[in-house]
Design an enzyme around this catalytic site. Structure first.
Site, PDB file in Angstrom:
ATOM      1  N   ARG A  18      86.093 -24.244  31.729  1.00  0.00           N
ATOM      2  CA  ARG A  18      85.783 -22.933  32.010  1.00  0.00           C
ATOM      3  C   ARG A  18      84.585 -22.616  32.774  1.00  0.00           C
ATOM      4  NH1 ARG A  18      84.247 -19.667  27.213  1.00  0.00           N
ATOM      5  NH2 ARG A  18      85.912 -21.057  26.461  1.00  0.00           N
ATOM      6  N   SER A 106      91.294 -16.453  30.327  1.00  0.00           N
ATOM      7  CA  SER A 106      91.340 -15.799  28.956  1.00  0.00           C
ATOM      8  C   SER A 106      90.880 -14.146  28.916  1.00  0.00           C
ATOM      9  CB  SER A 106      90.912 -16.661  27.829  1.00  0.00           C
ATOM     10  OG  SER A 106      90.972 -16.064  26.697  1.00  0.00           O
ATOM     11  N   HIS A 107      89.943 -14.005  28.178  1.00  0.00           N
ATOM     12  CA  HIS A 107      89.192 -12.784  27.930  1.00  0.00           C
ATOM     13  C   HIS A 107      87.904 -12.703  28.619  1.00  0.00           C
ATOM     14  CE1 HIS A 107      87.412 -15.310  24.828  1.00  0.00           C
ATOM     15  NE2 HIS A 107      86.434 -14.621  24.975  1.00  0.00           N
ATOM     16  N   LYS A 116      93.583 -24.252  30.347  1.00  0.00           N
ATOM     17  CA  LYS A 116      93.851 -24.864  28.694  1.00  0.00           C
ATOM     18  C   LYS A 116      94.998 -25.756  28.940  1.00  0.00           C
ATOM     19  CE  LYS A 116      92.709 -20.394  26.706  1.00  0.00           C
ATOM     20  NZ  LYS A 116      93.177 -18.968  25.953  1.00  0.00           N
ATOM     21  N   ASP A 242      94.758  -9.953  24.830  1.00  0.00           N
ATOM     22  CA  ASP A 242      93.727 -10.123  25.687  1.00  0.00           C
ATOM     23  C   ASP A 242      93.987 -10.326  27.144  1.00  0.00           C
ATOM     24  OD1 ASP A 242      94.532 -12.622  25.032  1.00  0.00           O
ATOM     25  OD2 ASP A 242      92.780 -13.741  24.939  1.00  0.00           O
ATOM     26  N   ASP A 244      95.186 -13.151  28.559  1.00  0.00           N
ATOM     27  CA  ASP A 244      96.089 -14.109  28.713  1.00  0.00           C
ATOM     28  C   ASP A 244      97.116 -14.076  27.496  1.00  0.00           C
ATOM     29  OD1 ASP A 244      94.331 -15.475  26.966  1.00  0.00           O
ATOM     30  OD2 ASP A 244      94.925 -17.405  27.882  1.00  0.00           O
ATOM     31  N   ASP A 246      96.958 -14.703  24.363  1.00  0.00           N
ATOM     32  CA  ASP A 246      97.086 -15.422  23.106  1.00  0.00           C
ATOM     33  C   ASP A 246      96.419 -14.895  21.824  1.00  0.00           C
ATOM     34  OD1 ASP A 246      94.449 -16.037  23.986  1.00  0.00           O
ATOM     35  OD2 ASP A 246      94.785 -18.048  24.366  1.00  0.00           O
TER      36      ASP A 246
END
Length: 469
Positions: A18, A106-107, A116, A242, A244, A246
């Site tokens: 990331r 993601s968030h 990921k 969030d 994505d 998950d």
């Protein structure tokens, strides 16, 4: 000249890769990830890799570079397109693939992105990510060749599978969903058409600038729009995702936010009806109320390390049908596949709300009341953070304190508990405390502060940090 690549030192994390696009993360990094990951897969006799991407502005370019890297190492790439991370997990679990990579931030803020990964049906994390970086640096990849890539549409299959586990009958719930302009967009719009009841979707359009609010449902400010809509619509429940999808956020009919551990209590009680005595796993940041309620419902509560990859591995080891984290990752292995999927968790939560005779707010209000701090994060050098935890643990052992060292130190006292752990992904220490009274919480904060000061660190700012739970 052969292939070699050096990643920015900050991007290879414990659970994923990331960084900030254009600063620490570039398309050349995406290509290198593909080149190295496919080398690992192909050397192990595999070939097929599934790839998906979220709705961030940078994701299409990074996905294209990733696919170029994968095919350059001979992988056959199955591209599922833009959608939520759990849809890629679903593809990797149900299709004959040897690995999977999701391009997602993601968030995190809009200028972030990342990757990921799964190897087979298991998370690819920790030393595996470190080893990938070493392969890139040394150029130890398979000879360049030309693999294939093809696009498939798995959305309809994924939605049908989600709906297959609907168990709420025909009760007509009123539900407000906040997609937060995240990657669930199209999937969510199609999912709600298959569910009974009345559904209102906020911020349903995928937009990588996140114009409505930041896509992180663990931050109360990001749920204000959802709470207002639940009140205006007189809804039975509000669900948030969030970026994505998950991780899940839940708001009850009275506009109260359910914390991650409270969500897990509701889900856990339901799972234990059909799996009596089962192990239910939660991370070390969860309330003692959760562990007590799972035991009261006849389950075996297990406290484990924070981190979605670590939780998934522990579930597989123990045969647990359900696990969760305070961050809103919920993992179902009961009728599902063991990966974190907020869309699936939402379907199961709605089924429970449809089957109970009263309201979700009544269930929440009946839980024992405690006061606690939010998660407190404060800077600590990467080279120092784990040493601080060991120093604190050593002093506590000498004092004869009741300490769980599953992940950092979680100290149990007559007042409640406090936690101090080192983040696996950032140069920070994480603290939390919970008590049955405000006075008890103050004593726990003081004990935590004293330990930090004994290791030469300033205590975190506890101002305005207590909240009901």
């Amino acid at each position: 000249m052969g292939f070699t690549h050096s990643f920015d030192a900050t991007v290879l994390r414990e659970y994923d890769i990331r960084g900030i696009v254009g600063k620490t993360l570039h398309p050349t990094d995406a290509f290198a990830i593909g080149r190295c990951f496919a080398s690992i897969v192909c050397r192990d006799g595999g070939r097929s890799v599934a790839v998906g991407y979220d709705g961030r502005l940078s994701s299409p370019e990074l996905e294209a570079a990733l696919v170029d890297g994968l095919t350059a190492s001979g992988a056959d790439v199955v591209r599922i397109g833009c959608g939520p991370t759990p849809m890629l997990y679903y593809a990797a679990t149900t299709l004959p693939t040897d690995g999977a990579i999701m391009v997602t931030g993601s968030h995190n803020p809009p200028d972030y992105n990342g990757f990921k990964m799964m190897r087979g049906r298991k998370p690819f994390y920790g030393k595996q990510i470190t080893d990938l970086g070493a392969i890139a640096a040394s150029g130890d990849v398979v000879p360049e060749t030309t693999g294939k890539d093809r696009r498939i549409d798995i959305v309809a299959d994924y939605i049908a599978r989600l709906l297959q586990d609907w168990d709420g009958g025909e009760r007509s719930l009123r539900v407000v969903w906040d997609n937060g302009n995240g990657a669930a967009g199209e999937v969510l719009q199609r999912l709600v058409r298959g569910l009974p009841g009345h559904h209102i979707v906020l911020n349903g359009t995928i937009d990588g600038t996140f114009p409505a609010h930041h896509p992180d449902p663990t931050v109360p400010k990001n749920l204000e729009q959802l709470i207002a809509a639940v009140a205006a619509e007189r809804a039975d429940i509000g669900i948030a995702f969030d970026g994505d999808a998950d991780r899940i956020g839940v708001v009850d009919d009275a506009g109260q936010i359910l914390a991650g551990d409270q969500i897990l209590v509701v889900l856990g009680r339901d799972v234990l009806r059909t799996h009596p005595g089962a192990t239910i796993i939660a991370d070390v940041k969860a309330s003692q109320v959760l562990f007590d309620e799972i035991a009261r419902a006849g389950g075996k509560p297990l406290m484990w390390k924070t981190g979605h990859s670590l939780i998934k591995a522990k579930m597989a080891e123990t045969g647990s049908p359900l696990a969760g984290e305070m961050s809103g990752h919920i993992f179902f292995a009961d009728r599902w596949y063991g990966f974190d999927d907020a869309l699936y968790a939402a379907v199961r939560m709605l089924g429970i709300v449809a089957r109970i005779s009263g309201k979700l707010s009544v269930v929440r209000d009946a839980l024992p009341h405690v006061v606690n701090t939010p998660e407190l994060r404060f800077d600590c050098d990467d080279r120092r953070k784990f040493a601080v935890i060991e120093e604190v643990a050593a002093r506590l052992r000498t004092e004869g304190a009741k300490v769980a060292e599953t992940d950092g130190v979680r100290v149990l006292t007559d007042d409640g508990w406090w936690l101090l752990r080192a983040s696996n992904t950032q140069a920070v220490l994480v603290a939390r405390a919970e008590a049955s009274s405000e006075a008890g919480l103050e004593r726990l904060k003081q004990a935590l502060a004293a330990q930090l000061e004994a290791s030469g660190l300033a205590a975190p700012d506890f101002s305005a940090s207590s909240a009901g739970h």
